[in-house]
Scaffold this active site. Structure first.
Site, short mmCIF file in Angstrom:
data_model
loop_
_atom_site.label_atom_id
_atom_site.label_comp_id
_atom_site.label_asym_id
_atom_site.label_seq_id
_atom_site.Cartn_x
_atom_site.Cartn_y
_atom_site.Cartn_z
N HIS A 80 27.11 15.36 -30.53
CA HIS A 80 27.42 14.96 -29.55
C HIS A 80 28.12 14.33 -28.82
CE1 HIS A 80 26.56 19.64 -29.48
NE2 HIS A 80 26.47 19.45 -30.03
N ASP A 81 27.44 12.59 -28.70
CA ASP A 81 27.68 11.62 -27.87
C ASP A 81 29.41 11.62 -28.23
OD1 ASP A 81 27.49 9.42 -26.08
OD2 ASP A 81 26.48 8.26 -27.77
N VAL A 84 32.49 13.15 -27.69
CA VAL A 84 33.53 12.81 -26.24
C VAL A 84 33.26 11.18 -26.47
CG1 VAL A 84 32.73 13.14 -23.71
CG2 VAL A 84 32.01 14.83 -25.43
N GLY A 86 34.00 8.53 -28.34
CA GLY A 86 33.43 7.98 -29.03
C GLY A 86 31.45 7.14 -28.52
N SER A 90 27.40 8.03 -23.29
CA SER A 90 28.20 8.87 -22.01
C SER A 90 27.23 10.29 -21.80
CB SER A 90 29.30 9.70 -22.38
OG SER A 90 30.19 10.39 -22.71
N PRO A 174 33.20 20.69 -31.69
CA PRO A 174 33.42 21.28 -32.90
C PRO A 174 32.76 22.88 -32.69
CG PRO A 174 32.20 20.07 -33.27
CD PRO A 174 32.53 19.36 -32.43
N THR A 205 20.92 20.79 -42.67
CA THR A 205 19.55 21.11 -43.76
C THR A 205 18.72 20.80 -42.72
OG1 THR A 205 18.55 20.66 -45.74
CG2 THR A 205 19.63 18.93 -44.10
N ASP A 257 17.70 17.77 -47.15
CA ASP A 257 18.04 17.42 -48.68
C ASP A 257 19.43 18.23 -48.26
OD1 ASP A 257 16.48 19.86 -48.63
OD2 ASP A 257 15.09 19.78 -49.22
#
Length: 347
Positions: A80-81, A84, A86, A90, A174, A205, A257
């Site tokens: 998630h960092d 936004v 790169g 932030s 996403p 996973t 895995d």
């Protein structure tokens, strides 16, 4: 007998084609890690903080003994960092509101955020304020994979921390409700290709997720969902507002895995964005290949992880090295740092 023989032939053909596809990926697309971007290096702290990586992994070993759930939580922070601005830390900044206050980030664990700052404190006490929170976030995510049973791999370092955050860009994260076409376009905007998307999705996973992220799949029931799984989800999540959680991978939920891909082949993926990977013709073959070959999955995951970690980074004289991960440095912080460094100078 004829019908049984035909089924056996089909299974054999499927296995052979999948193995050939896996071999193609290994032989024809095999490559090392992406080229290191300017300003980053695999030996960035080799002289200034040679014990950095051992400090991080040893701290996390102790954390995971008590709270292994922080491993997937640290991976979520990394992803998630990155999405936004790169990999610039932030997401770690407090705000009123900040990125973490955005509805799409409500699953971010405050305890995992604190773990990153705890590591920062240990590192800075050992080496001085020379390691960014952005670099620590990447190292923590890499070690979360390894300490959960996944591969160990090197990551380039030298990132600096941002001086701001962006709530607006957080809208581009996403979503678990997306079909593959939308997912691919979302990642494509960040220069990540189809193989990267399917490999990075394998991070599901490990970890758990709240009911609202997958409630759309069984109320009404998605016909592509395994009925046994749907029954479990129904009993665990009576409404979309339930605060209950469910394992992303109910086979081996704490082990990194390739069972995630096996789940998809059995229609046991949790998110729409997961299960649809086995439906879309651009990604189905990759799901099958990774389900059959864990080594291949790990290889492609490493490449995608390193590639992702290097996009849109701040280096050299950009940004800063934060004294605390949740806030930018102020003038008093800078004066204290200069004094501390002066005191450390030899006579």
């Amino acid at each position: 007998m004829a019908k049984s023989s035909c089924c056996s032939c089909l299974k054999s053909l499927f296995l052979i084609s999948s193995i050939l596809f896996s071999s193609y990926l290994i032989c024809c697309e095999a490559e090392g890690n992406p080229a290191v971007v300017n300003g980053l290096s695999y030996s960035f702290y080799s002289e200034s903080c040679p014990n950095l990586e051992s400090i991080v992994i040893n701290h996390l070993r102790n954390v995971f003994k008590q709270a292994h759930w922080q491993a997937p939580a640290l991976l979520v922070i990394f992803f998630h960092d990155y999405f936004v601005q790169g990999c610039d830390g932030s997401l770690l900044l407090d705000g009123n509101p900040g990125e973490r206050d955005h509805p799409l980030n409500r699953g971010i664990s405050s305890k995992a955020v604190q773990t990153i700052d705890d590591i920062r404190e240990v590192v800075h006490n050992n080496c001085g304020r020379i390691v960014s929170c952005a670099d620590i976030t990447v190292l923590a995510a890499r070690d979360a994979v390894f300490l959960s049973g996944g591969p160990y791999f090197n990551v380039s370092l030298g990132r600096r921390d941002s001086l701001n955050f962006s709530i607006e860009e957080t809208n581009n994260l996403p979503l678990p409700y997306n079909i593959t076409d939308v997912t691919l376009k979302t990642f494509e905007s960040k220069n990540l290709d189809v193989i990267d998307v399917v490999a990075l999705s394998g991070a599901h996973t490990i970890g758990r997720t709240h009911c609202h992220t997958f409630y759309n799949r069984f109320s009404p029931q998605d016909p592509t969902m395994d009925k046994t799984l749907a029954k479990l989800l129904n009993s665990n999540c009576p409404t979309t507002y339930s605060r209950n959680t469910f394992r992303l991978d109910f086979r081996t939920p704490k082990t990194f895995d390739n069972k995630y891909y096996i789940n998809l082949m059995n229609h046991q993926g949790l998110f729409t964005s997961d299960q649809d990977l086995f439906k879309d013709k651009r990604t189905k073959g990759l799901v099958e290949a990774f389900a059959l070959n864990q080594t291949l999955f790990f290889h492609k995951l490493i490449h995608a992880f390193v590639k992702m970690s290097q996009l849109d980074v701040l280096t050299r004289n950009q940004g800063e090295i934060r004294a605390k991960c949740n806030m930018i440095n102020d003038e008093r912080t800078m004066v204290k740092y200069i004094v501390d460094e002066f005191v450390k100078l030899p006579n």
